[in-house]
Design an enzyme around this catalytic site. Structure first.
Site, PDB file in Angstrom:
ATOM      1  N   GLY A   1       0.822  -1.213   0.000  1.00 52.67           N
ATOM      2  CA  GLY A   1       0.000   0.000   0.000  1.00 52.67           C
ATOM      3  C   GLY A   1       0.853   1.258   0.000  1.00 52.67           C
TER       4      GLY A   1
ATOM      5  N   ASP B   1      -2.575 -13.431   4.136  1.00 48.81           N
ATOM      6  CA  ASP B   1      -3.839 -12.708   4.275  1.00 48.81           C
ATOM      7  C   ASP B   1      -4.086 -12.632   5.776  1.00 48.81           C
ATOM      8  OD1 ASP B   1      -6.551 -11.980   4.483  1.00 48.81           O
ATOM      9  OD2 ASP B   1      -6.928 -12.772   2.470  1.00 48.81           O
TER      10      ASP B   1
ATOM     11  N   LEU C   1      -0.248  -2.323   8.823  1.00 46.60           N
ATOM     12  CA  LEU C   1      -0.869  -1.343   7.916  1.00 46.60           C
ATOM     13  C   LEU C   1      -1.936  -1.983   7.041  1.00 46.60           C
ATOM     14  CD1 LEU C   1       2.327   0.558   6.670  1.00 46.60           C
ATOM     15  CD2 LEU C   1       1.081   0.792   8.814  1.00 46.60           C
TER      16      LEU C   1
ATOM     17  N   SER D   1      -6.947   5.626  12.773  1.00 42.93           N
ATOM     18  CA  SER D   1      -7.363   6.648  11.816  1.00 42.93           C
ATOM     19  C   SER D   1      -8.210   7.729  12.464  1.00 42.93           C
ATOM     20  CB  SER D   1      -8.181   5.965  10.709  1.00 42.93           C
ATOM     21  OG  SER D   1      -8.907   6.909   9.968  1.00 42.93           O
TER      22      SER D   1
ATOM     23  N   GLU E   1     -10.730   8.781  11.204  1.00 37.43           N
ATOM     24  CA  GLU E   1     -12.126   8.393  10.948  1.00 37.43           C
ATOM     25  C   GLU E   1     -12.759   7.790  12.199  1.00 37.43           C
ATOM     26  OE1 GLU E   1     -14.092   8.794   8.286  1.00 37.43           O
ATOM     27  OE2 GLU E   1     -12.554   9.795   7.101  1.00 37.43           O
TER      28      GLU E   1
ATOM     29  N   TYR F   1     -15.825   1.520   8.252  1.00 40.18           N
ATOM     30  CA  TYR F   1     -14.362   1.633   8.352  1.00 40.18           C
ATOM     31  C   TYR F   1     -13.968   2.240   9.702  1.00 40.18           C
ATOM     32  CZ  TYR F   1      -9.664   3.562   7.571  1.00 40.18           C
ATOM     33  OH  TYR F   1      -8.337   3.892   7.691  1.00 40.18           O
TER      34      TYR F   1
END
Ligand code: NAP
Length: 343
Positions: free
Chosen positions: A14, A64, A86, A131, A133, A155
């Site tokens: 990412g 994963d 991350l 985050s 958020e 999220y």
């Protein structure tokens, strides 16, 4: 025994993973990263846009983070000193379309890694990518480490879980676990699914005559935007302290989407009003208000400061996209030429 510090970065493919890998390599670390790949096949580093320049310097593993056993086996194999988590389904917009997968990866993925660390070697230091958020329905600005979490998206809710479980392992098992509450950070490596890169990519296309309009949602939405390359330094610093704790990381300055648009169009000498179309289809179901960081603790305890300004960030992203679009046009023109016959 390996004298070098060893780190695992989940989600290394990412945006942040690529900058963090560079930061850790520059500090002499042996860097391992996880990457899901496609159909069980891990791409080579050279095949990943954001990591190709690190080919031969990092090791990729096909993990994963919804699979506990593979996370635990990786820790046993690599023996890291530090793990930076991350990996996430990281898009707020997509989290409304995939709320269950978002919870599986972005929330429960954190517990799997913490539990694997606890069972393999609880002295491994752990960074969790939290985050802004998580603040969601904000009632006080700026936000710091004591601000209430009231997430307004799947999220945000998943990240609150990740934050809380990180604190639980720190408090309950004495593990060195930190959560960084990071505000928006961008770069030329940001995915085009995010508004910042959508703007700079489309501005470059318009400048090169390949597009005419840029469709956006709420231009008045405000963000505290910084540069990803600066923010990964804060992640590293958090794991070097004597005591683990959580930190808010942001610039402390807000800009609207309109400011971003204007700066990007100004940089290429165009008037944004001639090209931007407001499309309610891009409005978020709930858009947090007054999102701005109070990074005092990061500044005072980590000695962290953002180095790249908002204007520099926008210019850096536009310049990179101008070069990318120019190269694409050149490649397309070459392909369009009649192939020369070899005698
Ligand atoms: P990103 O570009 O979307 O990278 C996230 C990475 O997670 C992807 O490359 C993906 O890699 C990996 N991933 C997704 N699902 C996975 C799974 N099930 N197992 C293993 N890996 C998985 O995100 P970013 O911008 O670098 O952000 C890094 C972290 O910081 C994320 O957790 C994000 O939520 C958080 N964060 C970002 C910001 C920001 O402004 N950028 C702000 C606050 C927090 P593969 O597809 O290759 O597996």
């Amino acid at each position: 025994m390996n004298a070098r510090r060893v780190a695992i970065v989940t989600g290394i493919s990412g945006q942040d993973g690529s900058y963090l890998a560079e930061e850790l390599l520059a500090r002499g670390y042996e860097v391992h990263g996880t990457c899901r790949g496609k159909n069980g096949v891990v791409p080579r580093t050279s095949e990943l846009d954001r990591l190709a320049h690190l080919d031969g310097r990092i090791t990729l593993h096909p993990i994963d983070i919804v699979d506990f056993a593979s996370v635990r086996d990786l820790l046993k194999q690599v023996h890291p000193h530090e793990v930076y988590n991350l990996a996430a389904q990281s898009s707020v917009g997509l989290s409304w379309k995939q709320p269950i997968e978002t919870g599986e990866v972005t929330a429960l993925g954190v517990t799997r890694i913490l539990e694997a660390i606890r069972s393999v070697d609880p002295s491994i230091r752990f960074y969790q990518a939290g985050s802004s958020e998580m603040f969601g329905k904000i009632e006080e600005s700026p936000q710091d480490e004591r601000t209430l979490f009231r997430p307004v998206s799947p999220y945000g809710a998943a990240k609150v879980y990740g934050h809380m479980i990180t604190a639980s392992y720190r408090e309950s098992f004495g593990m060195f676990c930190c959560s960084g509450i990071l505000f928006n950070h961008e770069s030329p490596r940001r995915s085009v699914d995010f508004v910042s890169r959508k703007i700079t990519r489309t501005v470059a296309e318009i400048r090169h005559g390949r597009a005419t309009e840029l469709r956006l949602g709420n231009l008045a939405a405000q963000r505290d935007w910084g540069f990803a390359g600066d923010y990964v330094k804060a992640m590293y610093l958090m794991l070097q302290q004597d005591e683990p704790r959580d930190y808010v990381v942001g610039t402390g300055v807000v800009h609207s989407v309109r400011d971003f648009v204007q700066a990007a169009f100004d940089h290429v000498g165009l008037d944004w009003r001639d090209h931007v179309v407001v499309d309610p289809a891009f409005y978020r179901p709930a858009d947090p208000k007054l999102v701005v960081a109070d990074p005092t603790a990061a500044r005072e305890q980590l000695g962290w400061e953002p180095e790249v300004s908002f204007e520099e960030l926008v210019r850096m992203m536009v310049d990179t996209d101008l070069a990318i679009v120019r190269d694409e046009i050149a490649t397309e023109s070459e392909r369009a030429l009649p192939s020369r016959r070899v005698a």
